[in-house]
Scaffold this motif. Structure first.
Motif, PDB file in Angstrom:
ATOM      1  N   PHE A  84       0.778  -1.210  -0.082  1.00  0.00           N
ATOM      2  CA  PHE A  84      -0.123   0.086  -0.037  1.00  0.00           C
ATOM      3  C   PHE A  84       0.946   1.390   0.143  1.00  0.00           C
ATOM      4  O   PHE A  84       1.904   1.156   0.830  1.00  0.00           O
ATOM      5  N   SER A  85       0.500   2.393  -0.574  1.00  0.00           N
ATOM      6  CA  SER A  85       1.278   3.591  -0.670  1.00  0.00           C
ATOM      7  C   SER A  85       0.212   4.698  -0.878  1.00  0.00           C
ATOM      8  O   SER A  85      -0.747   4.623  -1.235  1.00  0.00           O
ATOM      9  N   ASP A  86       0.720   5.971  -0.401  1.00  0.00           N
ATOM     10  CA  ASP A  86       0.048   7.048  -0.693  1.00  0.00           C
ATOM     11  C   ASP A  86       0.128   7.434  -2.287  1.00  0.00           C
ATOM     12  O   ASP A  86      -0.780   8.212  -2.822  1.00  0.00           O
ATOM     13  N   ASN A  87       1.168   6.881  -2.789  1.00  0.00           N
ATOM     14  CA  ASN A  87       1.290   7.010  -4.177  1.00  0.00           C
ATOM     15  C   ASN A  87       0.492   5.866  -5.013  1.00  0.00           C
ATOM     16  O   ASN A  87       1.145   4.939  -4.941  1.00  0.00           O
ATOM     17  N   ILE A  88      -0.406   6.252  -5.648  1.00  0.00           N
ATOM     18  CA  ILE A  88      -1.362   5.218  -6.407  1.00  0.00           C
ATOM     19  C   ILE A  88      -0.439   4.435  -7.212  1.00  0.00           C
ATOM     20  O   ILE A  88      -0.913   3.069  -7.393  1.00  0.00           O
ATOM     21  N   GLU A  89       0.413   5.054  -7.996  1.00  0.00           N
ATOM     22  CA  GLU A  89       1.137   3.927  -8.724  1.00  0.00           C
ATOM     23  C   GLU A  89       2.161   3.087  -8.194  1.00  0.00           C
ATOM     24  O   GLU A  89       2.545   2.148  -8.936  1.00  0.00           O
ATOM     25  N   LYS A  90       2.165   3.079  -6.616  1.00  0.00           N
ATOM     26  CA  LYS A  90       3.098   2.462  -6.021  1.00  0.00           C
ATOM     27  C   LYS A  90       2.349   1.042  -5.326  1.00  0.00           C
ATOM     28  O   LYS A  90       2.890   0.249  -4.624  1.00  0.00           O
ATOM     29  N   VAL A  91       0.897   1.256  -5.403  1.00  0.00           N
ATOM     30  CA  VAL A  91       0.225   0.200  -4.790  1.00  0.00           C
ATOM     31  C   VAL A  91       0.214  -1.025  -5.988  1.00  0.00           C
ATOM     32  O   VAL A  91      -0.113  -1.108  -7.054  1.00  0.00           O
ATOM     33  N   THR A  92       0.690  -2.286  -5.431  1.00  0.00           N
ATOM     34  CA  THR A  92       1.061  -3.384  -6.233  1.00  0.00           C
ATOM     35  C   THR A  92      -0.065  -4.272  -6.161  1.00  0.00           C
ATOM     36  O   THR A  92      -0.823  -4.376  -5.649  1.00  0.00           O
ATOM     37  N   ASN A  93      -0.137  -5.330  -7.456  1.00  0.00           N
ATOM     38  CA  ASN A  93      -1.320  -6.139  -7.537  1.00  0.00           C
ATOM     39  C   ASN A  93      -0.685  -7.486  -6.740  1.00  0.00           C
ATOM     40  O   ASN A  93       0.360  -7.982  -6.779  1.00  0.00           O
ATOM     41  N   PRO A  94      -1.801  -7.845  -5.999  1.00  0.00           N
ATOM     42  CA  PRO A  94      -1.315  -9.351  -5.159  1.00  0.00           C
ATOM     43  C   PRO A  94      -1.647 -10.504  -5.762  1.00  0.00           C
ATOM     44  O   PRO A  94      -2.187 -10.552  -6.970  1.00  0.00           O
ATOM     45  N   GLY A  95      -1.335 -11.721  -5.335  1.00  0.00           N
ATOM     46  CA  GLY A  95      -1.488 -13.047  -5.622  1.00  0.00           C
ATOM     47  C   GLY A  95      -0.480 -13.456  -6.615  1.00  0.00           C
ATOM     48  O   GLY A  95       0.441 -12.826  -7.067  1.00  0.00           O
ATOM     49  N   CYS A  96      -0.682 -14.849  -7.019  1.00  0.00           N
ATOM     50  CA  CYS A  96       0.246 -15.400  -7.982  1.00  0.00           C
ATOM     51  C   CYS A  96      -0.177 -15.287  -9.475  1.00  0.00           C
ATOM     52  O   CYS A  96      -1.420 -15.826  -9.516  1.00  0.00           O
ATOM     53  N   VAL A 146       0.264   1.288 -24.644  1.00  0.00           N
ATOM     54  CA  VAL A 146      -0.231  -0.031 -24.897  1.00  0.00           C
ATOM     55  C   VAL A 146      -1.384  -0.396 -23.787  1.00  0.00           C
ATOM     56  O   VAL A 146      -0.917  -0.322 -22.579  1.00  0.00           O
ATOM     57  N   LYS A 147      -2.311  -1.266 -24.291  1.00  0.00           N
ATOM     58  CA  LYS A 147      -3.386  -1.677 -23.445  1.00  0.00           C
ATOM     59  C   LYS A 147      -2.722  -2.648 -22.365  1.00  0.00           C
ATOM     60  O   LYS A 147      -2.580  -3.725 -22.566  1.00  0.00           O
ATOM     61  N   VAL A 148      -2.650  -2.677 -21.262  1.00  0.00           N
ATOM     62  CA  VAL A 148      -2.385  -3.565 -20.299  1.00  0.00           C
ATOM     63  C   VAL A 148      -3.391  -3.393 -19.024  1.00  0.00           C
ATOM     64  O   VAL A 148      -3.357  -2.636 -18.337  1.00  0.00           O
ATOM     65  N   ASN A 149      -4.360  -4.700 -19.053  1.00  0.00           N
ATOM     66  CA  ASN A 149      -5.501  -4.629 -18.272  1.00  0.00           C
ATOM     67  C   ASN A 149      -5.150  -5.785 -17.337  1.00  0.00           C
ATOM     68  O   ASN A 149      -4.306  -6.509 -17.004  1.00  0.00           O
ATOM     69  N   ILE A 150      -6.039  -5.379 -16.182  1.00  0.00           N
ATOM     70  CA  ILE A 150      -6.010  -6.574 -14.981  1.00  0.00           C
ATOM     71  C   ILE A 150      -7.255  -7.301 -15.051  1.00  0.00           C
ATOM     72  O   ILE A 150      -8.306  -6.674 -15.516  1.00  0.00           O
ATOM     73  N   SER A 151      -7.279  -8.758 -14.555  1.00  0.00           N
ATOM     74  CA  SER A 151      -8.611  -9.410 -14.878  1.00  0.00           C
ATOM     75  C   SER A 151      -9.473  -9.029 -13.787  1.00  0.00           C
ATOM     76  O   SER A 151      -9.237  -8.327 -12.827  1.00  0.00           O
ATOM     77  N   GLN A 152     -10.862  -9.245 -13.923  1.00  0.00           N
ATOM     78  CA  GLN A 152     -12.022  -8.911 -12.957  1.00  0.00           C
ATOM     79  C   GLN A 152     -11.687  -9.765 -11.710  1.00  0.00           C
ATOM     80  O   GLN A 152     -11.792  -8.964 -10.673  1.00  0.00           O
ATOM     81  N   LYS A 153     -11.045 -10.886 -11.815  1.00  0.00           N
ATOM     82  CA  LYS A 153     -10.824 -11.738 -10.725  1.00  0.00           C
ATOM     83  C   LYS A 153      -9.663 -11.181  -9.838  1.00  0.00           C
ATOM     84  O   LYS A 153      -9.532 -11.288  -8.600  1.00  0.00           O
ATOM     85  N   LEU A 154      -8.620 -10.511 -10.586  1.00  0.00           N
ATOM     86  CA  LEU A 154      -7.289  -9.985  -9.781  1.00  0.00           C
ATOM     87  C   LEU A 154      -8.143  -8.855  -9.341  1.00  0.00           C
ATOM     88  O   LEU A 154      -7.630  -8.057  -8.187  1.00  0.00           O
ATOM     89  N   HIS A 155      -8.730  -7.918 -10.083  1.00  0.00           N
ATOM     90  CA  HIS A 155      -9.283  -6.740  -9.556  1.00  0.00           C
ATOM     91  C   HIS A 155     -10.344  -6.723  -8.026  1.00  0.00           C
ATOM     92  O   HIS A 155      -9.947  -6.135  -7.083  1.00  0.00           O
ATOM     93  N   GLU A 156     -10.799  -8.020  -8.091  1.00  0.00           N
ATOM     94  CA  GLU A 156     -11.767  -8.206  -6.982  1.00  0.00           C
ATOM     95  C   GLU A 156     -10.827  -8.696  -5.803  1.00  0.00           C
ATOM     96  O   GLU A 156     -11.273  -8.259  -4.613  1.00  0.00           O
ATOM     97  N   LEU A 157      -9.853  -9.309  -6.122  1.00  0.00           N
ATOM     98  CA  LEU A 157      -8.887  -9.726  -4.995  1.00  0.00           C
ATOM     99  C   LEU A 157      -8.182  -8.466  -4.550  1.00  0.00           C
ATOM    100  O   LEU A 157      -8.154  -8.367  -3.240  1.00  0.00           O
TER     101      LEU A 157
END
Length: 488
Positions: free
Chosen positions: A350-362, A462-473
């Protein structure tokens, strides 16, 4: 003699010992490596350096000198040092192959390993991949404006150290260069060695014509003459033409392949055009006009727009030092770990800088490619158990911006896994490709991009998206964080 096992930051060792003392050092975990921003304000990054990461992991072990040095620091206890004597990398690694075209935010290396192993390798892994990917990307930008012209890497004397010169030369080949002046790198990696002559050669003879004649007598099959020592158009080019005539007569009316002149100063556009006219009138219109002198992608693009007659480029300082971006900001973050009960617990920064918030999980990265034109639709960051059925319609979208979506018809696209297995439980399972194979793959990768993504200035994203499942996690962990903070 100390080994590369010490090639890391001190805090990796202090954290390792701290976890060892708490009996947490063998906790299975997942780390991600990714970039937050493309270098040079471009649209892409080219992966390079994986070969050196593999070599490091294969040979990772502590010898007696390593242990002795760590003991001398006074920071480490004997039980931890004893543990290091049998230390080896036993983890699993997935990575994007060298030459891959990649984008910010997406997982490029996934490490599944005991936590002490995963921590130790962070720094060298980052060092190899950050530096070599940076140089390969710079080289690809230069190739994107040079077209089919020949490109030679000339940067060794300006490189910031031996490894920067040697590994950097290899990275430029992955980025699209044809050869290097660095003889060591050429021999080490099977690269074409290239070179002409220095002004000191010319000045070692009574006059320029004598210098040219001597060179032609010894090196007829690599006959590129440096013509700007004294006066390019009044003396250098005419003397070169005189020598070319003599060589042609000596060879029975033919010229060696790749002969020509080199320009290293002055107005390269004007001089090359004038020199070309002189060569053409003398019957040597097929002569190569080679240019050097602080070139980069911007200057080459300018010279191209001015209709210069240059067909071969030697690029040194601004390539090997990655002028424009001093370092590539690759990062390495914990994405999850298994608890004592064997339950996987995804984690995120977690971070006050939104770009530094990471994506969790494998996670993994799925690359979507238009089946008709073989162009990239975009990349999807998702959890490892997710798949896309290409036989059904699919909406490619980012859950955070649902109005930005692309509807794909069934059987209109292909999906590939960007990450491939490199190590499985410490065993190398990847067939390390030869450099020409990496180059061929890199050339195919760049073809996935539409021309606008190759622009030097203000290219689209370039479009780089995250999946719905990853977004929910991710949202679940964020809400848990908010609730914890509220109770505290």
């Amino acid at each position: 003699m100390i080994s590369k096992a010490l090639l890391t930051d001190l805090y990796q060792f202090t954290m390792m010992q701290g976890l060892f003392k708490e009996n947490l050092h063998r906790t299975p975990c997942v780390f991600d490596r990714f970039y937050r921003k493309n270098p040079f304000n471009g649209a892409y990054t080219v992966v390079a350096g994986l070969e050196h990461v593999i070599d490091y992991l294969k040979n990772l072990a502590f010898n007696e000198d390593d242990i002795a040095y760590l003991r001398e620091t006074g920071l480490f206890e004997e039980d931890f040092l004893e543990y290091l004597k049998d230390f080896r990398f036993t983890g699993t690694v997935y990575a994007a192959p060298e030459g891959s075209v990649v984008f910010p935010g997406e997982v490029l290396v996934r490490i599944e390993a005991p936590k002490d192993e995963a921590m130790l390798i962070e720094t060298p892994l980052s060092m190899y991949l950050n530096h070599e990917s940076l140089i390969a990307t710079k080289a690809r930008r230069i190739r994107s404006v040079a077209g089919s012209d020949s490109l030679a890497e000339f940067g060794m004397r300006r490189a910031q150290g031996t490894n920067a010169a040697v590994y950097g030369a290899r990275a430029t080949i992955i980025g699209g260069f044809n050869g290097t002046s660095n003889v060591y790198s050429a021999a080490q990696y099977g690269i074409k060695p290239v070179g002409t002559m220095a002004h000191s050669w010319i000045m070692s003879f009574p006059d320029e014509l004598t210098a040219f004649r001597s060179y032609a007598a010894q090196y007829e099959n690599m006959l590129v003459l440096l013509v700007d020592t004294y006066d390019t158009l009044q003396q250098g080019v005419p003397n070169a033409i005189q020598v070319f005539r003599e060589v042609k007569e000596r060879r029975g009316g033919t010229m060696p392949k790749g002969y020509g002149i080199r320009l290293d100063s002055g107005d390269l556009s004007y001089l090359s055009q004038e020199a070309f006219q002189m060569l053409k009138e003398a019957g040597f219109e097929d002569a190569t006009i080679f240019a050097s002198n602080d070139l980069d992608e911007h200057r080459i693009a300018d010279l191209k727009s001015q209709h210069s007659a240059i067909t071969s480029w030697g690029v040194g300082t601004k390539l090997i030092t990655a002028d424009g971006t001093s370092a590539l900001g690759g990062v390495y973050k914990l994405a999850g770990q298994w608890d004592e009960a064997g339950q996987f617990r995804p984690t995120m920064k977690f971070s006050d800088n939104i770009e530094k918030v990471t994506n969790p999980g494998c996670k993994k990265v799925l690359r979507l490619i238009n089946r008709r034109n073989r162009k990239l639709i975009g990349d999807l960051i998702c959890l490892v158990d997710e798949t896309i059925d290409t036989t059904k319609p699919y909406t490619f979208e980012n859950p955070m911006y649902p109005w930005k979506c692309t509807h794909l018809e069934a059987n209109s696209f292909d999906v590939i896994d960007l990450l491939v297995p490199i190590f499985e439980k410490g065993k190398l399972v990847y067939d390390l490709p030869k450099l020409p194979e990496i180059v061929a793959y890199a050339n195919e990768q760049i073809k996935l991009l539409w021309p606008e993504y190759l622009r030097l200035n203000r290219p689209p994203v370039v479009k780089v998206n995250i999946s719905q499942k990853l977004h929910e996690l991710k949202q679940t962990l964020l809400l848990q964080k908010v609730k914890r903070n509220h109770h505290e």
